[in-house]
Design a protein around this motif. Structure first.
Motif, PDB file in Angstrom:
ATOM      1  N   THR A 195       0.945  -1.257   0.013  1.00  0.00           N
ATOM      2  CA  THR A 195      -0.092   0.045   0.018  1.00  0.00           C
ATOM      3  C   THR A 195       0.960   1.248  -0.099  1.00  0.00           C
ATOM      4  O   THR A 195       0.319   2.042  -0.707  1.00  0.00           O
ATOM      5  CB  THR A 195      -0.767  -0.103   1.275  1.00  0.00           C
ATOM      6  OG1 THR A 195      -1.612  -1.157   1.217  1.00  0.00           O
ATOM      7  CG2 THR A 195      -2.118   1.065   1.307  1.00  0.00           C
ATOM      8  N   GLU A 196       2.127   1.056   0.803  1.00  0.00           N
ATOM      9  CA  GLU A 196       2.907   2.380   0.701  1.00  0.00           C
ATOM     10  C   GLU A 196       3.635   2.333  -0.808  1.00  0.00           C
ATOM     11  O   GLU A 196       3.558   3.808  -1.055  1.00  0.00           O
ATOM     12  CB  GLU A 196       4.125   2.094   1.757  1.00  0.00           C
ATOM     13  CG  GLU A 196       3.570   2.244   3.137  1.00  0.00           C
ATOM     14  CD  GLU A 196       4.939   1.495   3.969  1.00  0.00           C
ATOM     15  OE1 GLU A 196       4.909   2.342   5.145  1.00  0.00           O
ATOM     16  OE2 GLU A 196       5.655   1.010   3.617  1.00  0.00           O
ATOM     17  N   LEU A 199       0.950   4.167  -3.004  1.00  0.00           N
ATOM     18  CA  LEU A 199       0.989   5.586  -2.657  1.00  0.00           C
ATOM     19  C   LEU A 199       2.043   6.582  -3.064  1.00  0.00           C
ATOM     20  O   LEU A 199       2.048   7.508  -3.425  1.00  0.00           O
ATOM     21  CB  LEU A 199       0.595   5.913  -1.142  1.00  0.00           C
ATOM     22  CG  LEU A 199      -0.977   5.498  -0.694  1.00  0.00           C
ATOM     23  CD1 LEU A 199      -0.925   5.403   0.869  1.00  0.00           C
ATOM     24  CD2 LEU A 199      -1.688   6.577  -1.336  1.00  0.00           C
ATOM     25  N   GLU A 203       0.411   8.702  -9.531  1.00  0.00           N
ATOM     26  CA  GLU A 203      -0.888   9.524  -8.965  1.00  0.00           C
ATOM     27  C   GLU A 203      -2.068   8.718  -9.955  1.00  0.00           C
ATOM     28  O   GLU A 203      -2.133   8.373 -10.857  1.00  0.00           O
ATOM     29  CB  GLU A 203      -0.892  10.986  -9.137  1.00  0.00           C
ATOM     30  CG  GLU A 203      -0.164  11.769  -8.153  1.00  0.00           C
ATOM     31  CD  GLU A 203      -0.372  11.637  -6.619  1.00  0.00           C
ATOM     32  OE1 GLU A 203      -1.653  11.565  -6.619  1.00  0.00           O
ATOM     33  OE2 GLU A 203       0.644  11.781  -6.100  1.00  0.00           O
ATOM     34  N   ARG A 217      -7.254   9.301  -2.938  1.00  0.00           N
ATOM     35  CA  ARG A 217      -5.914   8.986  -2.404  1.00  0.00           C
ATOM     36  C   ARG A 217      -6.114   9.035  -1.094  1.00  0.00           C
ATOM     37  O   ARG A 217      -5.313   8.081  -0.335  1.00  0.00           O
ATOM     38  CB  ARG A 217      -4.834   9.812  -3.089  1.00  0.00           C
ATOM     39  CG  ARG A 217      -3.458   9.561  -2.188  1.00  0.00           C
ATOM     40  CD  ARG A 217      -2.616  10.770  -2.870  1.00  0.00           C
ATOM     41  NE  ARG A 217      -1.331  10.614  -2.221  1.00  0.00           N
ATOM     42  CZ  ARG A 217      -0.463   9.786  -2.457  1.00  0.00           C
ATOM     43  NH1 ARG A 217      -0.449   9.176  -3.497  1.00  0.00           N
ATOM     44  NH2 ARG A 217       1.037   9.702  -1.952  1.00  0.00           N
ATOM     45  N   GLU A 221      -4.838   6.395   2.175  1.00  0.00           N
ATOM     46  CA  GLU A 221      -4.114   6.865   3.101  1.00  0.00           C
ATOM     47  C   GLU A 221      -4.610   6.399   4.461  1.00  0.00           C
ATOM     48  O   GLU A 221      -3.964   5.939   5.369  1.00  0.00           O
ATOM     49  CB  GLU A 221      -3.751   8.223   3.194  1.00  0.00           C
ATOM     50  CG  GLU A 221      -2.893   8.501   1.957  1.00  0.00           C
ATOM     51  CD  GLU A 221      -2.695  10.250   1.748  1.00  0.00           C
ATOM     52  OE1 GLU A 221      -1.849  10.540   1.073  1.00  0.00           O
ATOM     53  OE2 GLU A 221      -3.934  10.864   2.074  1.00  0.00           O
TER      54      GLU A 221
END
Length: 293
Positions: A195-196, A199, A203, A217, A221
Motif C-alpha cells: 500500500t505504501e 501511494l 498518481e 488517494r 491513506e
C-alpha cells in the motif's frame, strides 16, 4: 374490510421495498472515461472499452463471466482481447475459460499463473505472464500492471487504466470496510509495504477495489493508517507479554470505529496479526518476551 387489507398490504410494500423489488444479481456501471466496473454480489471487477477491443479483469465465477460476456457483446461492438487476473484466489479467477474461449489473451503475474497451474484451478491458464511490471498498449489506452510483492495470496497486482487514470486493486486494499476477518491468506507486512508502494507510485484519480467502496488517494491513506495502527498495537502488546485474549479485549482503535464491521472484525483482525507474528516472525521463540504463545 377488503379496502383496509389492500391498504395495509400496500403500506408493507412501501416500508419494505426489497420484498417487491429484488436487487439485480449483476450490474455494470460507468466509472470514468472508458472504464467500467462490473459487480457480482460483494465482488467487483473492471473492464476498459477501446477502439481496439475490450480489456477485462477478474471473471469472478463462471455464471458472472457468462453474464458479463453476453452484456459486453450486446452493449459494445468490440471483441474481448485481454483478460487479466488480479491474483490467484479462486473466488476471483473462476470462469476465465469463458473469455479465453472467446479469444481473449489471458494475463497474470507469474506467481499467480504458477499457483493456478500447480493447484489445477478449473479456469483458463495464463497465456502471458510478467514479473514486476507489464504495460499493455491498447488502442489509445494503456493498462499498467504492477507487482508490489507479497500481500494477499500469490501474484497479486495493481492495474492502472490510462488515460482514465483509474487504479484497480483486489483484496489487499479495501476501502470503506475493515480488512476481512482474521486476515486469512494475508501478509500484514506485505499489505503495508504494498500500500505504501501504491501511494509512492504514479498518481491516480480514482481507486476501485475488488470489494468495498471506490475512493480517492486520501481513502487509501486512511486504510494504510489503519493497517499500521493495528500492526503496532498487536506488536507492542505482544512485546509486553500480553495474551491473544487480552489483546482482543484491549485493542480498540476508536478512530476507525466508523468503518463497517468494526466491532465484529476488529478482534479477528487482531488475531490475524498475532498469528502472523507467531508463525512468520517467530515471536514465540523470542528470548526477550516473557509470555506463552
Amino acid at each position: 374490510m377488503r379496502t383496509a387489507i389492500i391498504s395495509l398490504f400496500a403500506g408493507l410494500v412501501f416500508l419494505h421495498p426489497a420484498a417487491a423489488l429484488a436487487e439485480p444479481k449483476f450490474t455494470i456501471e460507468p466509472v470514468k472515461g472508458n472504464v467500467y466496473h462490473f459487480t457480482a454480489g460483494n465482488y467487483r471487477s473492471v473492464f476498459m472499452v477501446t477502439e481496439a477491443g475490450i480489456f477485462v479483469t477478474d471473471p469472478i465465477n463462471p455464471e458472472a463471466a457468462r453474464w458479463l460476456k453476453s452484456e459486453l457483446s450486446s452493449r459494445f461492438d468490440q471483441p474481448i482481447k485481454y483478460m487479466a487476473y488480479s491474483h490467484n484466489h479462486v473466488d476471483h479467477v473462476l470462469g476465465g475459460e469463458v473469455f479465453a474461449e472467446a479469444g481473449a489473451v489471458v494475463v497474470a503475474q507469474e506467481l499467480a499463473a504458477e499457483d493456478i497451474a500447480w493447484t489445477q484451478v478449473p479456469t483458463a491458464p495464463a497465456d502471458i505472464t510478467f514479473d514486476d511490471f507489464m504495460e499493455i498498449e491498447f488502442g489509445s489506452s494503456t493498462v499498467e500492471l504492477r507487482y508490489h510483492g507479497t500481500n494477499n495470496g500469490r501474484g497479486s497486482v495493481s492495474m492502472r487504466f490510462l488515460p482514465a487514470n483509474v487504479l484497480y486493486v483486489v483484496d489487499w486494499i479495501v476501502l470503506g470496510r475493515m480488512p476481512y476477518k482474521n486476515l486469512i491468506g494475508y501478509d500484514i507486512h506485505g499489505m503495508i509495504r504494498s500500500t505504501e508502494a501504491v501511494l509512492a507510485g504514479p498518481e491516480f484519480d480514482l481507486f476501485i477495489g475488488g470489494h468495498g467502496k471506490s475512493g480517492k488517494r486520501e481513502d487509501v491513506e486512511r486504510y494504510l493508517a489503519y493497517l499500521k495502527a493495528l500492526y503496532a498495537a498487536v506488536r507492542d502488546g505482544m512485546l509486553q507479554g500480553k495474551t491473544l485474549d487480552t489483546l482482543k479485549a484491549e485493542i480498540q482503535l476508536e478512530e476507525f470505529k466508523d468503518l463497517p464491521m468494526y466491532r465484529e472484525w476488529l478482534p479477528m483482525n487482531v488475531e490475524g496479526v498475532y498469528k502472523t507474528l507467531v508463525e512468520t516472525s517467530y515471536f514465540n521463540f523470542r528470548p526477550d518476551i516473557d509470555a506463552e504463545f
